[in-house]
Scaffold this motif. Structure first.
Motif, PDB file in Angstrom:
ATOM      1  N   TRP A   1       0.810  -1.223   0.000  1.00  0.00           N
ATOM      2  CA  TRP A   1       0.000   0.000   0.000  1.00  0.00           C
ATOM      3  C   TRP A   1       0.838   1.265   0.000  1.00  0.00           C
ATOM      4  CZ3 TRP A   1      -4.552  -1.486  -1.242  1.00  0.00           C
ATOM      5  CH2 TRP A   1      -5.019  -2.720  -0.812  1.00  0.00           C
TER       6      TRP A   1
ATOM      7  N   LEU B   1      -8.677  -0.500  10.413  1.00  0.00           N
ATOM      8  CA  LEU B   1      -8.620  -1.043   9.054  1.00  0.00           C
ATOM      9  C   LEU B   1     -10.007  -1.257   8.447  1.00  0.00           C
ATOM     10  CD1 LEU B   1      -5.671  -3.546   9.262  1.00  0.00           C
ATOM     11  CD2 LEU B   1      -5.797  -1.447   7.944  1.00  0.00           C
TER      12      LEU B   1
ATOM     13  N   PHE C   1     -10.490   1.419   6.199  1.00  0.00           N
ATOM     14  CA  PHE C   1      -9.271   1.721   5.457  1.00  0.00           C
ATOM     15  C   PHE C   1      -9.585   2.122   4.023  1.00  0.00           C
ATOM     16  CE2 PHE C   1      -5.654   0.006   2.892  1.00  0.00           C
ATOM     17  CZ  PHE C   1      -4.755   0.971   3.278  1.00  0.00           C
ATOM     18  N   ARG C   2      -8.982   3.215   3.605  1.00  0.00           N
ATOM     19  CA  ARG C   2      -9.149   3.649   2.226  1.00  0.00           C
ATOM     20  C   ARG C   2      -7.776   3.751   1.595  1.00  0.00           C
ATOM     21  NH1 ARG C   2     -12.753   8.722   1.029  1.00  0.00           N
ATOM     22  NH2 ARG C   2     -13.043   9.076   3.249  1.00  0.00           N
ATOM     23  N   PRO C   3      -7.443   2.857   0.711  1.00  0.00           N
ATOM     24  CA  PRO C   3      -6.106   2.925   0.122  1.00  0.00           C
ATOM     25  C   PRO C   3      -5.985   4.118  -0.815  1.00  0.00           C
ATOM     26  CG  PRO C   3      -7.370   1.125  -0.827  1.00  0.00           C
ATOM     27  CD  PRO C   3      -8.256   1.760   0.195  1.00  0.00           C
TER      28      PRO C   3
ATOM     29  N   HIS D   1      -6.609  -8.934   4.807  1.00  0.00           N
ATOM     30  CA  HIS D   1      -7.919  -8.825   4.169  1.00  0.00           C
ATOM     31  C   HIS D   1      -8.027  -7.656   3.223  1.00  0.00           C
ATOM     32  CE1 HIS D   1     -11.133 -11.566   5.570  1.00  0.00           C
ATOM     33  NE2 HIS D   1     -10.103 -12.014   6.260  1.00  0.00           N
ATOM     34  N   GLN D   2      -7.223  -6.646   3.447  1.00  0.00           N
ATOM     35  CA  GLN D   2      -7.338  -5.464   2.592  1.00  0.00           C
ATOM     36  C   GLN D   2      -7.094  -5.813   1.128  1.00  0.00           C
ATOM     37  OE1 GLN D   2      -8.648  -3.008   4.025  1.00  0.00           O
ATOM     38  NE2 GLN D   2      -8.394  -4.042   5.988  1.00  0.00           N
ATOM     39  N   SER D   3      -6.203  -6.784   0.896  1.00  0.00           N
ATOM     40  CA  SER D   3      -5.925  -7.152  -0.489  1.00  0.00           C
ATOM     41  C   SER D   3      -7.108  -7.873  -1.116  1.00  0.00           C
ATOM     42  CB  SER D   3      -4.703  -8.068  -0.543  1.00  0.00           C
ATOM     43  OG  SER D   3      -3.575  -7.358  -0.121  1.00  0.00           O
TER      44      SER D   3
ATOM     45  N   ARG E   1     -10.298  -7.337  -0.411  1.00  0.00           N
ATOM     46  CA  ARG E   1     -11.466  -6.508  -0.675  1.00  0.00           C
ATOM     47  C   ARG E   1     -11.184  -5.398  -1.665  1.00  0.00           C
ATOM     48  NH1 ARG E   1     -12.284  -3.039   4.864  1.00  0.00           N
ATOM     49  NH2 ARG E   1     -12.235  -1.095   3.725  1.00  0.00           N
ATOM     50  N   SER E   2      -9.926  -5.129  -1.938  1.00  0.00           N
ATOM     51  CA  SER E   2      -9.672  -3.992  -2.820  1.00  0.00           C
ATOM     52  C   SER E   2     -10.023  -4.258  -4.280  1.00  0.00           C
ATOM     53  CB  SER E   2      -8.228  -3.532  -2.693  1.00  0.00           C
ATOM     54  OG  SER E   2      -7.381  -4.582  -3.060  1.00  0.00           O
TER      55      SER E   2
ATOM     56  N   ALA F   1     -17.222  -5.348   2.855  1.00  0.00           N
ATOM     57  CA  ALA F   1     -16.149  -6.059   3.534  1.00  0.00           C
ATOM     58  C   ALA F   1     -16.433  -7.534   3.369  1.00  0.00           C
ATOM     59  CB  ALA F   1     -16.122  -5.691   5.003  1.00  0.00           C
TER      60      ALA F   1
END
Lengths: 112, 980
Positions: free
Chosen positions: B680, B779, B782-784, B951-953, B955-956, B975
């Motif tokens: 990120w 998180l 979280f907004r990348p 998890h961020q990967s 859901r992105s 999510a």
């Protein structure tokens, strides 16, 4: 032995401090990790260095001089775990800040 | 029942009742009044019961040890003088409760009122019963705080808020001064015990720090008692409900200041400084207050200024430093409380029954409420000092004192004239109160038809007015013994004779009284025309508004100066702040180091080339990591790991197996964690800066390098200096010797963590749990950054390759990349679990334990994620990290509480060795259960942190498909896999 470790601690501190003064968040997180190594080793060394004298005693009466100081070890053990938590928190804050501000500068905006 | 027990009870009761009062329902007006009334009556009963103990100069003391080494103990102490105050606080308190029951409207939130009221009563009692001067300041501040809450009770009125804030600011400032003053006195005397302080008068007066201490104590007393020039807060505090004014501004709060003056009169009075400061402040207040009171159009305003003036009278008396003046002061404290409380209540009744307190709108009320009017008239007469009322007696004593011939001609003249003048003004404003409100034509334009209040609402006034009368007519029978007890406790056993009788023969004091009465009536007649015009505020000094000055000062301090300071010293940039911190962190120890270090003897004994080589690697790794961290993050991370390994080996080398295990494991999870984060972070950007900026940046780098170098050198020197010195005998010996006997384990570090210092560990794991939850919740939203949303380049290439080949589906390539490792990782899972159990079970005797086992377990989980991917794992394995955290914390707490239940201190452990078939002798300590809690929490926290980030990967990609801006709601709703 003491001298080598002392120099090691010094160098880790220097690298840590230098990195913490840098503008990029990733540099700061690496610096923070290096600094926590240095501090952990420093606290650990306050119990003096002994080889082959782990504070694992036996049942029955023992001679305390045959064992190294357990107090700094107990302190450092929890410090290591908390250090992990701190790194994790900082990493998340850093990522969130990067997402919100669009930059990985520690101030949240590029310096002019 | 012992007196000391009763004393403690009397103090705790109001605070306890305040808590109860706060919890009663909103409309429980009667229950609240019963509760508060009972408390007040109980306090009053205790005071009456205690009188024989304090009657002849006796003192009842009760000491509760807290920090005896610092002289900080809770001391409750009552003597004749504090008894008198105790009576005022509980007695007037009870009457005000009765009055408030009828005054407060059913719409007002009564629980808040009575809770604050009771808390204030408790604070006030604590103040007068304090036998330790620091404790006294604490209760003093409590009265300021609770009175702030009471004044601001109707906080929907701006007036109430402003008045409360002003009162708090002024009295709080005084309280701060008082604290410092008390600390100075404590230093002079060498004790904070009030009895010791009271016995050290000569010591205090002769000390060079006497003047600063006096000024600070006076700052406290004069602000609290609204003395000139701090008087201005009191009229604004009239925004409080009338019962509050009747209580705080007649009998208690404002009297705290004069209480303090009387309390410290024996040790601080008698000097020139005391005389000039206290007397002039008192005299100025006396005259000014009386003058301003004449021209108030608000009834409560008139009474407020009158209170200021009467407090000035008491202060003047105390300033004169003679025992007889002090007698008069104490007497007037009691008298003023009775007539002023009843007058405030009368004003409240008028307000209640007519809807206004404005003198200009009121007149001729006598025909509507004759009882109330008569009562108010008697009380006003006491206020004006009419004979046969209590106010007359103490005022006569005042006149007699000021008329005493003094060596200083100015004092000789100014005091009697000033006193007579002020007394004349008192007659005028009393007349205005009575004549203006109760006589004259019928009032016009009132919102309701006035009538008598409920009989019970009038009862408190009746009682108080009765007291005014009996004290005024037969003082020898009524007040004399109590006054004597109070006086003796202040002025000592050899108090000169004083007479309380009404008739003292023809003397100067009587003449002054006569002049004041006649002159007052004439002055009222002369001023009648002007007053009838109804101009608010006193002429001549109209411009002198304390409030305006106060607000100007507050504005300058809190806005202008604060902003200027912020602009000069503040910065929002992190680097300068950190730089300054490091400069301090290096500079302060360095200054000590240079002077106190002593010799360092360089020794190379035990030098091991292997260890030196190890650290050569460690140092290279660290320096290289520092150098690469800007542009080559992955390299820096790997190098950081290298330093971590060197650290870990150092722990092994020097007999710290537990640390080595933990360090190694944490190293692994930290690396995984940061690896997950790398995705990120932004790519390297072109440097757009010009030459000058680059030069500046380079210079700054050199500057930081120098500072970092200094820090390193400092750490080296300190570490080396400590390591080469003999270790002092500390607490370690105890732990080593007793780990087995008391803790039932041979691994001392683990026994310390789960047994000796288990409470610390409990805190530690709580922090860990909190951090994990914080990370998790941070998180969730979280907004990348925009450019990081798209899939990483490598993954894109792999997917394109998969798409091109017809027999492949997306994700095959990435699976093939890790095929063999993933099989190994999957098969390692049970092995890792066994390892974790092993580390956990042996932890008490051998290196290992809950922390290490917990991290091993979480690594086991993480490996599964790496092997199969997030979705694959979560289809097969439900890990609920938050439950792990919760149960771990609960388990650890349970062990601690269980010990308490069976009668041991919190966190005491028990242990036993048991023989388990096939496994052998196993230590079964309750500490093991605690360690299980640690284990569970560490697993939960580590897994939660790592999974949340991983998890961020997942859901992105969805976010990437949803085109550009991501809305908040979408992010939270899509999510993909809920982590519980």
């Amino acid at each position: 032995m003491e001298l080598v470790l002392a120099i090691g601690i010094g160098v880790l501190t220097s690298c840590g401090v230098f990195l913490m003064l840098r503008p990029r968040t990733f540099q700061v997180i690496i610096g923070l990790s290096l600094l926590s190594y240095a501090v952990n080793l420093f606290i650990f060394s306050m119990g003096r260095l002994m080889v082959g004298a782990a504070p694992v005693t036996a049942s029955g009466t023992i001679d305390p001089t045959h064992f190294t100081d357990p107090v700094p070890q107990a302190l450092v053990l929890t410090a290591i775990v908390i250090g992990f938590a701190m790194t994790a928190l900082f990493l998340v804050v850093m990522l969130a800040a990067r997402g919100v501000t669009g930059t990985d500068h520690v101030d949240g905006r590029e310096q002019r | 029942m012992t007196p000391s027990f009763l004393l403690t009870f009397a103090l705790l009761l109001p605070f306890g009742a305040a808590l109860v009062a706060a919890l009663l329902p909103q409309n429980a007006r009667n229950a609240e009044a019963w509760l508060a009334g009972t408390v007040a009556v109980a306090g009053l009963g205790i005071m009456i019961y205690l009188f024989p103990h304090v009657a002849a100069g006796g003192v009842v003391r009760h000491e509760i040890q807290w920090i005896p080494a610092l002289g900080l103990n809770l001391i409750l102490r009552i003597d004749g003088f504090s008894w008198l105050f105790g009576m005022l606080i509980t007695g007037v308190g009870f009457l005000v409760v009765l009055y408030a029951r009828y005054y407060m409207s059913p719409k007002d939130p009564v629980p808040r009122f009575f809770a604050f009221f009771l808390a204030f009563m408790g604070s006030m009692l604590g103040l007068v019963l304090s036998g330790n001067i620091i404790q006294l300041v604490i209760f003093w501040e409590l009265t300021s705080l609770t009175s702030f809450l009471l004044i601001g009770y109707w906080f929907h009125f701006a007036q109430a808020r402003d008045g409360a804030r002003m009162a708090l600011t002024v009295t709080g400032l005084g309280g701060l001064g008082l604290l410092i003053g008390m600390l100075i006195i404590g230093q002079i005397v060498g004790s904070y015990d009030l009895d010791v302080v009271l016995a050290s008068g000569d010591l205090i007066r002769a000390h060079p720090l006497y003047l600063p201490a006096l000024l600070l104590v006076l700052l406290g007393a004069l602000t609290k008692s609204a003395q000139f020039p701090f008087h201005f807060w009191l009229p604004h505090a009239m925004a409080a409900p009338t019962p509050v004014s009747a209580y705080l501004h007649s009998a208690t709060m404002v009297k705290a200041g004069v209480f303090l003056l009387v309390r410290f009169w024996p040790v601080m009075a008698g000097t020139d400084a005391w005389f000039w400061i206290v007397t002039s402040a008192g005299m100025a207040t006396l005259i000014f207050g009386a003058y301003a009171a004449i021209f108030q159009t608000d009834l409560k305003g008139l009474l407020a200024y009158s209170t200021i003036s009467h407090l000035g009278l008491i202060t003047t008396l105390l300033g004169m430093s003679t025992p007889l003046a002090t007698v008069a002061a104490i007497f007037h404290i009691a008298n003023h409380a009775t007539f002023k409380a009843s007058l405030f209540m009368a004003a409240g009744i008028i307000d209640h029954e007519t809807g206004t307190r404005d003198i200009r709108k009121l007149s001729g009320l006598f025909r509507f409420m004759p009882f109330t009017a008569t009562l108010a008239m008697v009380a006003s007469a006491a206020m004006a000092g009419v004979p046969l009322l209590n106010g007359f007696l103490s005022k006569e004593m005042f006149f007699a004192e000021v008329a005493e011939r003094d060596a200083n001609p100015f004092v000789n003249l100014a005091l009697p004239i000033g006193a007579t003048l002020a007394s004349m003004f008192a007659v005028v404003y009393s007349l205005r109160f009575v004549h203006g409100v109760f006589f004259g034509p019928k009032p016009e334009g009132l919102s309701k038809l006035p009538h008598e209040p409920p009989a019970l609402m009038r009862r408190p006034i009746e009682i108080l007015v009765l007291l005014c009368l009996v004290v005024g007519i037969i003082p020898g029978v009524t007040i004399a013994p109590y006054l004597a007890a109070a006086v003796v406790s202040v002025t000592g056993p050899d108090t000169p004779y004083y007479s309380l009788s009404v008739w003292h023969g023809w003397n100067l004091a009587l003449a002054m009284s006569g002049i004041a009465l006649v002159g007052g009536v004439l002055l009222y007649w002369a001023l009648y025309g002007y007053l009838a015009k109804g101009v608010d505020g006193p002429p001549l000094i109209h411009q002198l508004k304390g409030q305006r000055i106060f607000e100007r000062i507050m504005l300058i301090i809190t806005s202008k100066w604060a902003r200027r300071l912020e602009a000069r010293f503040g910065t929002r940039r992190l680097q300068p702040q950190l730089f300054l911190l490091f400069v301090l962190a290096v500079g302060l120890p360095a200054s000590l180091l240079l002077t106190r270090l002593g010799g360092i003897n360089l020794t190379f004994a035990g030098f091991d080339p292997a260890f030196a080589l190890l650290w050569a690697v460690g140092i290279v790794c660290a320096v290289a990591a520092a150098q690469q961290a800007k542009f080559h993050r992955l390299v820096a991370l790997v190098l950081l790991g290298g330093t971590g390994i060197v650290t870990c080996i150092t722990f092994v080398w020097f007999s710290a197996p537990d640390l080595a295990i933990t360090q190694l494991l944490v190293e692994i999870v930290t690396t995984v964690l940061i690896l997950l984060g790398l995705r990120w972070l932004p790519k390297r950007v072109e440097d757009m800066r010009d030459e000058a900026q680059l030069l500046k940046a380079r210079l700054r780098r050199y500057r930081d390098l120098v500072l970092a170098g200094l820090a390193g050198v400092g750490m080296t020197v300190i570490a080396y200096a400590v390591m080469t010195r003999q270790i002092p005998s500390g607490i370690s010996k105890y732990f080593l010797e007793n780990a087995y006997q008391l803790g039932g384990g041979t691994n001392v570090v683990n026994v310390m963590l789960v047994d000796f210092r288990a409470f610390d560990t409990l805190g530690e794991i709580a922090v860990l749990g909190i951090v994990a939850l914080t990370v998790f919740s941070a998180l969730r939203r979280f907004r990348p950054a925009r450019e990081s949303i798209a899939k990483p380049e490598q993954q894109r290439i792999q997917n394109e390759f998969d798409d091109r080949a017809p027999e492949r589906s997306q994700g095959d390539t990435v699976n093939e990349y890790l095929l063999i490792p993933s099989v190994i990782m999957t098969w390692m899972f049970p092995v890792i679990i066994v390892l974790a159990v092993h580390l956990f079970l042996r932890g008490h005797d051998q290196p290992g334990g809950g922390f290490a086992a917990g991290i091993v377990m979480s690594i086991g989980f993480i490996l599964q994620y790496m092997a199969g991917g997030t979705r694959w794992v979560e289809d097969r394995l439900r890990i609920l990290p938050v439950r792990w955290i919760g149960s771990g914390l609960l388990l650890a707490l349970l062990v601690g509480v269980a010990a308490q239940v069976v009668g041991y201190p919190f966190m005491t452990t028990a242990f036993q060795y048991v023989e388990i078939p096939y496994i052998g002798r196993v230590p079964l300590a309750s500490a093991l259960i605690f360690d299980l809690g640690v284990f569970s929490l560490v697993v939960g926290a580590t897994v939660l942190i790592l999974i949340a980030l991983a998890h961020q990967s997942v859901r992105s990609p969805k976010a990437a498909r949803n085109a550009v801006p991501i809305k908040e709601a979408e992010v939270s709703s899509d999510a993909p896999v809920e982590i519980r």
